[in-house]
Design an enzyme around this catalytic site. Structure first.
Site, PDB file in Angstrom:
ATOM      1  N   ASP A  92     -10.026   1.379  -4.720  1.00 28.73           N
ATOM      2  CA  ASP A  92      -8.594   1.172  -3.794  1.00 28.73           C
ATOM      3  C   ASP A  92      -7.808   2.406  -3.775  1.00 28.73           C
ATOM      4  O   ASP A  92      -8.807   3.472  -4.035  1.00 28.73           O
ATOM      5  CB  ASP A  92      -7.912   0.278  -3.651  1.00 28.73           C
ATOM      6  CG  ASP A  92      -7.405  -0.182  -2.437  1.00 28.73           C
ATOM      7  OD1 ASP A  92      -6.820   0.895  -1.711  1.00 28.73           O
ATOM      8  OD2 ASP A  92      -6.698  -0.793  -1.972  1.00 28.73           O
TER       9      ASP A  92
ATOM     10  N   ARG B 149      -9.948   1.333  13.002  1.00 27.75           N
ATOM     11  CA  ARG B 149      -8.094   1.831  12.112  1.00 27.75           C
ATOM     12  C   ARG B 149      -8.075   2.736  11.298  1.00 27.75           C
ATOM     13  O   ARG B 149      -8.489   2.664  10.101  1.00 27.75           O
ATOM     14  CB  ARG B 149      -6.739   0.758  12.675  1.00 27.75           C
ATOM     15  CG  ARG B 149      -8.374  -0.362  11.206  1.00 27.75           C
ATOM     16  CD  ARG B 149      -6.732  -1.552  10.597  1.00 27.75           C
ATOM     17  NE  ARG B 149      -7.798  -3.019   9.892  1.00 27.75           N
ATOM     18  CZ  ARG B 149      -7.749  -2.331   8.120  1.00 27.75           C
ATOM     19  NH1 ARG B 149      -7.286  -1.200   8.808  1.00 27.75           N
ATOM     20  NH2 ARG B 149      -7.896  -3.259   8.333  1.00 27.75           N
TER      21      ARG B 149
ATOM     22  N   ASN C  35      -6.435   4.618   7.154  1.00 31.10           N
ATOM     23  CA  ASN C  35      -6.175   3.466   6.573  1.00 31.10           C
ATOM     24  C   ASN C  35      -5.586   4.255   5.359  1.00 31.10           C
ATOM     25  O   ASN C  35      -4.604   4.977   5.693  1.00 31.10           O
ATOM     26  CB  ASN C  35      -7.547   3.253   5.136  1.00 31.10           C
ATOM     27  CG  ASN C  35      -7.570   1.942   4.790  1.00 31.10           C
ATOM     28  OD1 ASN C  35      -6.534   1.255   4.408  1.00 31.10           O
ATOM     29  ND2 ASN C  35      -8.301   1.552   3.285  1.00 31.10           N
TER      30      ASN C  35
ATOM     31  N   GLU D 294       0.485  -1.323   0.240  1.00 25.63           N
ATOM     32  CA  GLU D 294       0.135  -0.149  -0.098  1.00 25.63           C
ATOM     33  C   GLU D 294       1.211   1.480  -0.228  1.00 25.63           C
ATOM     34  O   GLU D 294       2.227   0.909   0.004  1.00 25.63           O
ATOM     35  CB  GLU D 294      -0.676  -0.011   0.986  1.00 25.63           C
ATOM     36  CG  GLU D 294      -2.328  -0.800   0.964  1.00 25.63           C
ATOM     37  CD  GLU D 294      -3.321   0.233   0.163  1.00 25.63           C
ATOM     38  OE1 GLU D 294      -2.440   1.571  -0.066  1.00 25.63           O
ATOM     39  OE2 GLU D 294      -4.819   0.132   0.095  1.00 25.63           O
TER      40      GLU D 294
ATOM     41  N   ASN E 134     -10.857   5.081   1.045  1.00 32.02           N
ATOM     42  CA  ASN E 134      -9.696   4.669   0.605  1.00 32.02           C
ATOM     43  C   ASN E 134      -8.460   5.926  -0.223  1.00 32.02           C
ATOM     44  O   ASN E 134      -9.127   6.491   0.969  1.00 32.02           O
ATOM     45  CB  ASN E 134     -10.061   3.472  -0.275  1.00 32.02           C
ATOM     46  CG  ASN E 134      -9.507   1.816   0.079  1.00 32.02           C
ATOM     47  OD1 ASN E 134      -7.943   2.128   0.415  1.00 32.02           O
ATOM     48  ND2 ASN E 134      -9.845   1.026   0.414  1.00 32.02           N
TER      49      ASN E 134
HETATM   50 ZN    ZN Z   1      -6.332   1.512   0.090  1.00 34.72          ZN
END
Ligand code: ZN
Length: 282
Positions: free
Chosen positions: A189, A93, A95, A16, A141
């Site tokens: 995403d 949490r 991201n 990521e 995201n």
């Molecule tokens: Zn992501």
């Protein structure tokens, strides 16, 4: 246009957060669940173990990195996390995150079990004050700003769409969320804007990264040899390489045999340039 090439087979569980630092000429990226920061400097690959589950890193004007991790935001230097804002989110949490053109840091959250409606979006100002901008989100995201900074492009993955907010660069406020494009394959995403103002979107479970115009029209699709592209950013000295992170999470033995490159960092020349990442003003 070339095809994606493996730059670093790190076998990341959840690759990521790719980030190009044009001053240092390095690419940073993360294995969120593997708790690692990967730094690519030319051909040199450096892996740093992290003491937390870092989900996003951003550049700082004063050097070093800002990191969202677990339920907090910290400065990150030499693998050490120095808390800036603890307990950002009591429910979820962190991201994906990104810095706006005025040097503010935005980060979203997600429930540990991906429970719908428990995510939120936060803004950390350069004075280190924290502001909640939206709640009731699912898996917050990708986010980035239009070239004129009047629009913030945004993805809440479980909404299965590429969205936009009106953006006020003077105040850092967002308003008027709307769908630009429904995403009919996989799960949207991470995203990044190119120098022409188009949006590059990693489609998790979609085997591709897509380019959309600012109105949501699909312009281009780049196929990947792995199912889970997670995020992308332009880097290289001329900002002409699109770096794409991918994930191995959720793949069983058969899946991994089918996708041996899952979890690698890829690079692809897509014939367009990106722009430098904005830096957190502190
Ligand atoms: Zn992501």
């Amino acid at each position: 246009m070339s095809t994606p090439e493996v730059v670093w087979q790190a076998q990341a569980y959840l690759g990521e957060g790719p980030l190009w630092d044009e001053r240092e000429r390095v690419l940073h990226w993360l294995d969120v669940d593997g708790r690692k920061l990967f730094t690519l400097r030319g051909d040199e690959q450096v892996t740093t173990a992290l003491p937390g589950r870092v989900s996003s890193v951003a550049l700082r004007e004063n050097g070093g990195l800002l990191a969202a991790h677990d339920r907090s935001i910290s400065f990150l230097d030499d693998g050490e996390l120095l808390p800036v804002a603890s307990e950002v989110s009591p429910r979820a949490r962190t991201n994906d995150g990104a810095v706006d053109p005025a040097g503010r840091y935005f980060v979203g959250t997600v429930a540990p079990d991906d429970a719908p409606g428990t995510g939120a979006l936060y803004r950390l100002d350069p004075d280190l004050s924290l502001h909640e901008l939206a709640r009731g989100l699912h898996i917050s995201n990708g986010l980035d700003w239009s070239l004129d900074a009047r629009t913030m492009f945004y993805v809440d993955s479980l909404a299965h769409s590429l969205d936009a907010f009106d953006y006020d660069l003077d105040t850092g406020e967002i308003a008027n969320r709307r769908v630009l494009a429904p995403i009919e394959i996989g799960v949207p995403d991470g995203l990044t804007i190119d120098a022409e103002g188009a949006i590059w979107l990693a489609v998790y479970n979609g085997w591709c990264v897509r380019r959309y115009d600012p109105g949501g029209g699909l312009l281009q699709e780049v196929a990947f040899p792995v199912s889970r592209p997670t995020s992308c950013v332009f880097g290289g000295d001329a900002f002409d390489t699109l770096y794409v992170t991918t994930a191995r999470e959720g793949l069983d033995e058969e899946g991994l045999a089918r996708e041996p490159l899952a979890g690698a960092l890829f690079a692809v020349d897509v014939g367009v340039r990106g722009r430098p990442a904005f830096r957190f003003s502190a």
